[in-house]
Motif scaffolding. Sequence first.
Motif, short mmCIF file in Angstrom:
data_model
loop_
_atom_site.label_atom_id
_atom_site.label_comp_id
_atom_site.label_asym_id
_atom_site.label_seq_id
_atom_site.Cartn_x
_atom_site.Cartn_y
_atom_site.Cartn_z
N MET A 1 0.98 -1.18 -0.35
CA MET A 1 -0.21 -0.05 -0.17
C MET A 1 0.91 1.06 -0.17
O MET A 1 1.71 1.53 0.23
N LEU A 2 0.64 2.36 -0.65
CA LEU A 2 1.71 3.51 -0.51
C LEU A 2 1.66 3.92 0.91
O LEU A 2 -0.24 4.14 1.45
N PRO A 3 2.57 4.93 1.15
CA PRO A 3 2.46 5.14 2.61
C PRO A 3 1.81 6.96 2.21
O PRO A 3 1.77 7.74 1.24
N CYS A 4 1.61 6.76 3.52
CA CYS A 4 0.88 8.73 3.56
C CYS A 4 1.90 9.44 3.87
O CYS A 4 2.99 9.48 4.72
N LEU A 5 2.08 9.92 3.11
CA LEU A 5 3.52 11.36 2.48
C LEU A 5 3.43 12.47 3.90
O LEU A 5 3.89 12.58 4.49
N ASN A 6 1.90 13.06 3.76
CA ASN A 6 1.77 13.52 4.98
C ASN A 6 2.25 13.14 6.22
O ASN A 6 2.98 13.83 6.85
N LYS A 7 1.94 12.04 7.02
CA LYS A 7 2.47 11.30 7.88
C LYS A 7 3.89 10.79 8.13
O LYS A 7 4.47 11.59 8.91
N GLN A 8 4.13 10.61 6.91
CA GLN A 8 5.90 10.98 6.81
C GLN A 8 6.84 12.00 6.72
O GLN A 8 7.53 11.54 7.65
N LEU A 9 6.12 13.20 6.70
CA LEU A 9 6.71 14.04 6.86
C LEU A 9 7.07 15.07 7.74
O LEU A 9 7.39 15.23 8.73
N PHE A 10 6.04 14.44 8.92
CA PHE A 10 4.60 15.25 9.10
C PHE A 10 4.38 14.87 10.42
O PHE A 10 4.15 15.74 11.95
N GLY A 11 4.85 13.37 10.62
CA GLY A 11 3.86 12.73 12.03
C GLY A 11 2.09 12.70 12.46
O GLY A 11 2.26 12.55 13.28
N VAL A 12 1.80 13.61 11.52
CA VAL A 12 0.09 13.39 11.77
C VAL A 12 -0.57 13.25 10.02
O VAL A 12 -0.46 13.39 9.34
N GLU A 13 -1.36 12.02 10.81
CA GLU A 13 -1.78 11.73 9.69
C GLU A 13 -2.64 12.37 8.83
O GLU A 13 -3.48 14.04 9.49
N CYS A 14 -3.30 12.30 7.93
CA CYS A 14 -3.93 12.98 6.88
C CYS A 14 -5.42 12.84 6.75
O CYS A 14 -5.74 11.77 7.74
N LEU A 15 -6.71 13.38 6.76
CA LEU A 15 -7.89 13.55 6.62
C LEU A 15 -8.02 11.57 5.99
O LEU A 15 -9.06 11.12 5.08
N GLY A 16 -6.75 11.43 4.85
CA GLY A 16 -7.16 10.13 3.81
C GLY A 16 -6.25 8.94 4.93
O GLY A 16 -6.85 7.72 4.24
N CYS A 17 -5.77 8.99 5.44
CA CYS A 17 -5.18 7.99 6.44
C CYS A 17 -6.29 7.05 6.56
O CYS A 17 -7.45 7.29 7.61
N GLY A 18 -5.80 5.51 6.30
CA GLY A 18 -6.88 4.36 6.52
C GLY A 18 -7.69 4.10 4.83
O GLY A 18 -8.16 3.19 5.17
#
Length: 89
Positions: A1-18
């Motif tokens: 699965m594609l990793p969340c770029l927002n979570k990787q860069l900022f450590g916070v989940e985005c609205l689309g995580c999951g």
Amino acid sequence: MLPCLNKQLFGVECLGCGIQRAFWLLLRGEFVAAFKMYPAIYTLLILAIFGLLHLKYKFKKGRKIILTLVTVNLLIIIISYFIKMNYLF
């Protein structure tokens, strides 16, 4: 699965995580787990299916229905995000 770029860069989940994991769970038949992973999964599927049907059949009030579905989806996504991040309750 594609990793969340927002979570990787900022450590916070985005609205689309999951959403990817929820869709995968849905394909595997784990319907409750999919909802728990991403509550908007079912309304997004309804929106996608209705949108595709509207492209083909041009429903009379299709644009209004799509706008309503988009609004409902946005509300579900935002509220579930804030609950997940413990900003509410």
